[in-house]
Each structure stands twice: as C-alpha cells, then as structure tokens.
Design a protein around this motif. Structure first.
Motif, PDB file in Angstrom:
ATOM      1  N   GLN A 170       0.834  -1.199   0.000  1.00 32.37           N
ATOM      2  CA  GLN A 170       0.000   0.000   0.000  1.00 32.37           C
ATOM      3  C   GLN A 170       0.864   1.243   0.000  1.00 32.37           C
ATOM      4  OE1 GLN A 170      -3.466  -0.162   2.531  1.00 32.37           O
ATOM      5  NE2 GLN A 170      -3.370   2.029   2.967  1.00 32.37           N
ATOM      6  N   PHE A 171       0.555   2.161  -0.919  1.00 30.79           N
ATOM      7  CA  PHE A 171       1.187   3.479  -0.934  1.00 30.79           C
ATOM      8  C   PHE A 171       0.109   4.496  -0.614  1.00 30.79           C
ATOM      9  CE2 PHE A 171       2.426   7.464  -2.927  1.00 30.79           C
ATOM     10  CZ  PHE A 171       3.724   7.609  -2.461  1.00 30.79           C
ATOM     11  N   GLU A 172       0.253   5.138   0.559  1.00 33.07           N
ATOM     12  CA  GLU A 172      -0.789   6.020   1.070  1.00 33.07           C
ATOM     13  C   GLU A 172      -2.117   5.254   1.085  1.00 33.07           C
ATOM     14  OE1 GLU A 172      -0.337   9.601  -1.273  1.00 33.07           O
ATOM     15  OE2 GLU A 172       1.481  10.166  -0.181  1.00 33.07           O
ATOM     16  N   GLN A 173      -3.111   5.653   0.291  1.00 36.00           N
ATOM     17  CA  GLN A 173      -4.401   4.966   0.337  1.00 36.00           C
ATOM     18  C   GLN A 173      -4.592   3.977  -0.814  1.00 36.00           C
ATOM     19  OE1 GLN A 173      -6.239   5.511   3.089  1.00 36.00           O
ATOM     20  NE2 GLN A 173      -4.527   6.856   3.640  1.00 36.00           N
ATOM     21  N   THR A 174      -3.551   3.777  -1.611  1.00 35.17           N
ATOM     22  CA  THR A 174      -3.683   2.937  -2.810  1.00 35.17           C
ATOM     23  C   THR A 174      -3.044   1.569  -2.601  1.00 35.17           C
ATOM     24  OG1 THR A 174      -3.680   4.886  -4.249  1.00 35.17           O
ATOM     25  CG2 THR A 174      -3.156   2.762  -5.267  1.00 35.17           C
ATOM     26  N   GLN A 175      -3.817   0.523  -2.892  1.00 35.94           N
ATOM     27  CA  GLN A 175      -3.381  -0.862  -2.726  1.00 35.94           C
ATOM     28  C   GLN A 175      -2.900  -1.423  -4.052  1.00 35.94           C
ATOM     29  OE1 GLN A 175      -3.512  -2.541   0.344  1.00 35.94           O
ATOM     30  NE2 GLN A 175      -2.367  -4.204  -0.642  1.00 35.94           N
ATOM     31  N   GLY A 176      -1.756  -2.088  -4.039  1.00 36.56           N
ATOM     32  CA  GLY A 176      -1.250  -2.744  -5.241  1.00 36.56           C
ATOM     33  C   GLY A 176      -1.963  -4.055  -5.507  1.00 36.56           C
ATOM     34  N   PRO A 177      -1.903  -4.568  -6.740  1.00 43.03           N
ATOM     35  CA  PRO A 177      -2.658  -5.768  -7.111  1.00 43.03           C
ATOM     36  C   PRO A 177      -2.034  -7.091  -6.678  1.00 43.03           C
ATOM     37  CG  PRO A 177      -1.468  -4.942  -9.011  1.00 43.03           C
ATOM     38  CD  PRO A 177      -1.250  -3.945  -7.910  1.00 43.03           C
ATOM     39  N   ALA A 178      -0.740  -7.123  -6.394  1.00 47.81           N
ATOM     40  CA  ALA A 178      -0.094  -8.398  -6.067  1.00 47.81           C
ATOM     41  C   ALA A 178      -0.574  -8.933  -4.722  1.00 47.81           C
ATOM     42  CB  ALA A 178       1.418  -8.241  -6.052  1.00 47.81           C
ATOM     43  N   LYS A 179      -0.872 -10.217  -4.696  1.00 46.96           N
ATOM     44  CA  LYS A 179      -1.240 -10.892  -3.441  1.00 46.96           C
ATOM     45  C   LYS A 179       0.025 -11.502  -2.861  1.00 46.96           C
ATOM     46  CE  LYS A 179      -5.986 -11.969  -4.882  1.00 46.96           C
ATOM     47  NZ  LYS A 179      -5.934 -11.166  -6.131  1.00 46.96           N
ATOM     48  N   THR A 182       3.187 -12.555   3.104  1.00 47.59           N
ATOM     49  CA  THR A 182       3.524 -11.711   4.255  1.00 47.59           C
ATOM     50  C   THR A 182       3.462 -10.257   3.787  1.00 47.59           C
ATOM     51  OG1 THR A 182       5.897 -11.782   3.777  1.00 47.59           O
ATOM     52  CG2 THR A 182       5.031 -13.477   5.267  1.00 47.59           C
ATOM     53  N   PRO A 183       3.385  -9.292   4.708  1.00 48.45           N
ATOM     54  CA  PRO A 183       3.300  -7.888   4.289  1.00 48.45           C
ATOM     55  C   PRO A 183       4.540  -7.452   3.504  1.00 48.45           C
ATOM     56  CG  PRO A 183       2.600  -8.132   6.573  1.00 48.45           C
ATOM     57  CD  PRO A 183       3.205  -9.448   6.172  1.00 48.45           C
ATOM     58  N   VAL A 184       4.336  -7.073   2.245  1.00 44.35           N
ATOM     59  CA  VAL A 184       5.413  -6.638   1.353  1.00 44.35           C
ATOM     60  C   VAL A 184       4.945  -5.416   0.575  1.00 44.35           C
ATOM     61  CG1 VAL A 184       6.719  -7.231  -0.747  1.00 44.35           C
ATOM     62  CG2 VAL A 184       6.456  -8.932   1.072  1.00 44.35           C
ATOM     63  N   ASN A 185       5.805  -4.407   0.482  1.00 48.01           N
ATOM     64  CA  ASN A 185       5.575  -3.265  -0.400  1.00 48.01           C
ATOM     65  C   ASN A 185       6.578  -3.318  -1.543  1.00 48.01           C
ATOM     66  OD1 ASN A 185       3.488  -1.750   1.014  1.00 48.01           O
ATOM     67  ND2 ASN A 185       5.039  -1.270   2.552  1.00 48.01           N
ATOM     68  N   LEU A 186       6.098  -3.111  -2.766  1.00 44.27           N
ATOM     69  CA  LEU A 186       6.969  -2.992  -3.921  1.00 44.27           C
ATOM     70  C   LEU A 186       6.440  -1.844  -4.770  1.00 44.27           C
ATOM     71  CD1 LEU A 186       9.419  -4.139  -5.408  1.00 44.27           C
ATOM     72  CD2 LEU A 186       7.875  -5.650  -6.652  1.00 44.27           C
ATOM     73  N   TRP A 187       7.228  -0.750  -4.815  1.00 42.83           N
ATOM     74  CA  TRP A 187       6.801   0.467  -5.510  1.00 42.83           C
ATOM     75  C   TRP A 187       7.827   0.835  -6.576  1.00 42.83           C
ATOM     76  CZ3 TRP A 187       6.602   3.275  -0.165  1.00 42.83           C
ATOM     77  CH2 TRP A 187       5.538   2.763   0.600  1.00 42.83           C
ATOM     78  N   ASP A 188       7.343   1.137  -7.768  1.00 45.90           N
ATOM     79  CA  ASP A 188       8.160   1.620  -8.883  1.00 45.90           C
ATOM     80  C   ASP A 188       8.033   3.135  -8.889  1.00 45.90           C
ATOM     81  OD1 ASP A 188       9.454   2.092 -11.280  1.00 45.90           O
ATOM     82  OD2 ASP A 188       7.824   1.326 -12.529  1.00 45.90           O
ATOM     83  N   LEU A 189       9.080   3.818  -8.407  1.00 49.87           N
ATOM     84  CA  LEU A 189       9.047   5.259  -8.186  1.00 49.87           C
ATOM     85  C   LEU A 189       9.783   6.000  -9.306  1.00 49.87           C
ATOM     86  CD1 LEU A 189       8.620   7.781  -6.321  1.00 49.87           C
ATOM     87  CD2 LEU A 189      10.738   7.110  -5.146  1.00 49.87           C
ATOM     88  N   ARG A 190       9.132   7.002  -9.882  1.00 46.58           N
ATOM     89  CA  ARG A 190       9.749   7.850 -10.914  1.00 46.58           C
ATOM     90  C   ARG A 190       9.736   9.292 -10.406  1.00 46.58           C
ATOM     91  NH1 ARG A 190       9.332   4.447 -15.615  1.00 46.58           N
ATOM     92  NH2 ARG A 190       8.772   2.391 -14.790  1.00 46.58           N
ATOM     93  N   LEU A 191      10.923   9.862 -10.186  1.00 52.18           N
ATOM     94  CA  LEU A 191      11.020  11.244  -9.721  1.00 52.18           C
ATOM     95  C   LEU A 191      11.579  12.132 -10.818  1.00 52.18           C
ATOM     96  CD1 LEU A 191      12.446  11.061  -6.063  1.00 52.18           C
ATOM     97  CD2 LEU A 191      10.150  11.762  -6.770  1.00 52.18           C
TER      98      LEU A 191
END
Length: 290
Positions: A170-179, A182-191
């Motif tokens: 989860q990024f802020e209020q948005t949930q990613g589709p991967a099931k 265990t709790p895992v975050n994976l974010w593709d960040l473009r700055l």
C-alpha cells in the motif's frame, strides 16, 4: 527532520555483471548471502541493466530450472520476456508489466525472450526479486500472478514531483494488485529532476531503495547514484528522497520473517534436511517438467 525517520544503514555499489543463462546479463544488488536477516523477507535482487539485444532466430534466456520455498518477482522495464512452466503455465510480460510466481512446493520453468522480441531485437531491462515464504507456506501450491500495466495503479506525487506505480502493498491509500503471503511493499518510483517525496512504511519494516537510473539525496544527507542500493534500519517509518536528476527507483519493504534460512541454488528452505528432500523431489520428477 521528523522523529519517525528511518536511518540509513548503508549504501552499496552493485557488483560486476555476470550472465544468467545465455541472455540475461545481471548484477546482484541484494542477497541474503551478503546481508542476512537485514533484508528479510527478500532474498535476492538481480538487475539486468539496459542491454541491446540483436535480432535473432533463437530465443535466449534461462533454460529449464527448478525452484522451491519462495517467490520470484520479475519486473520488466524494457523488452519482453516469455515463461513456460511445469503444470502447463505459459505467459508473456512486456514493458511495465510484472510476473509474480509462487514456487511453493516446487515448480520447473524457463524464462526467455519472447519470439517477437527475439526476431526484432531491442533494449532489455528488468529486475528479478526473490521473496521468501514463511515455513508454513513453503510447501503451498505453485501459483502465478501476471500483472499487466493497466492493473498496476499509478499515483501522481504532490507538486509534480513524479509518480509511483504500486505493484504490491500500500502506498498512502492505494493498494497494489499483487497478493503476498507476508506484508510486502513494492513500488516503482519515478522522480522528476528536482522532485521530492517522503516514503512511509510500517515501523519495524525492512526497507531498501535500488536506483535504476538517476541521482538523488536520501534523508537530505546521503547521495545515491545509478545502481546503488540503500538499506535502512528497521526503526522509524519515513524516508525522504530528493532527485538531483530524473530518477527511477525501486522501493522494497516488508515485515521480516525471522525464521532460519537454508538455501542451496534454486531452493530456499528452513533446514538442510528440507534442501536434501527438495533435491530428491526434483531429480525424481516430482516437481514436473516443461
């Protein structure tokens, strides 16, 4: 600076490139062998930096091989990859897409350039992660999640700083589709150049940033460049990132599993006896064949 800041533990340069199979030149930016429990629940991060593939008639990549006890996550930035596996599973992922494969009790698969990409050639760039499974799930049924570009939510950051694609967690209020198990975050960040953001993860989480492209400041004090891996202490919840140049950063965090890890090649279990059993099961054909 916020009292909830996650302190930077270390920054690591990627090692030299080595070949996986006959078509994937990668550098191993993160491994359990090197960092141990500090990177749990992750086991491996291999980065195939941009590589120009010449047109060919014969697909290249990684031939048939087994896995047991963990998950592989393949993120394609450029190019197109095709996989085939025991059980008849078959799929193809291209730029912006992800394959999340649960090896579980055992799977045999191959990963190669797609036929179309092989014939026309082009630039290849991808990341593969290995994510550990807790003991209770290591012998779960194999599974596949193909996450297309349209399925991965894209969030615009404040002040035009850039965007985040939420693959898992989860990024802020948005949930990613991967099931995930265990709790895992994976974010593709473009700055964008000059863009800044603050990343927030649950307290106690492992967290790392891998810079695929660009240059940035972390927590206003540490300078990271292309192919740098930044690891953070488990305490705290926030990391600030400010891009000097346009940057692409893979953000990974998760709840440490805190169980013994015994690894042998493509098998990751909790005991040596389980590794011996995995080898026996593979050699006797119990994991199947393509």
């Amino acid at each position: 600076m916020s009292k909830n800041i996650k302190s930077l533990a270390s920054v690591h340069k990627s090692p030299p490139v080595h070949w996986v199979g006959d078509g994937l030149p990668v550098s191993t930016a993160l491994s359990h062998h090197q960092f141990g429990e500090a990177v749990s629940p992750f086991l491996l991060l291999d980065y195939a930096e941009p590589y120009l593939v010449e047109p060919s008639l014969t697909p290249r990549g990684v031939d048939e091989h087994p896995h047991r006890g963990f998950e592989t996550v393949t993120v394609v930035y450029q190019g197109e990859l095709e996989h085939r596996a025991s059980g008849g599973n078959h799929g193809r992922i291209g730029s912006g897409e992800v394959q999340w494969m649960t090896a579980g009790s055992g799977v045999v698969h191959e990963e190669k350039y797609s036929e179309a990409f092989t014939q026309k050639g082009g630039w290849l760039e991808m990341v593969q992660l290995w994510v550990n499974l807790p003991a209770k799930d290591k012998m779960s049924s194999p599974g596949y999640q193909t996450l297309t570009k349209s399925q991965i939510p894209e969030i615009s950051l404040d002040d035009g700083a850039g965007l985040v694609r939420v693959i898992a967690g989860q990024f802020e209020q948005t949930q990613g589709p991967a099931k995930t198990f265990t709790p895992v975050n994976l974010w593709d960040l473009r700055l964008n150049a000059g863009g800044s953001t603050t990343l927030r993860v649950p307290a106690g989480s492992m967290m790392a940033l891998f810079v695929l492209k660009g240059e940035a400041w972390v927590n206003e004090t540490a300078h990271v460049l292309t192919k740098d891996l930044a690891l953070f202490e488990s305490e705290g919840e926030e990391v600030s990132l400010s891009a000097v140049k346009e940057s692409v950063v893979l953000v990974l965090s998760g709840q440490p599993i805190q169980e013994p890890v015994t690894a042998y090649g493509p098998f990751v279990m909790n005991t040596q006896q389980e590794i011996v059993q995995a080898l026996s099961d593979y050699r006797s054909g119990k994991m199947g064949h393509i």
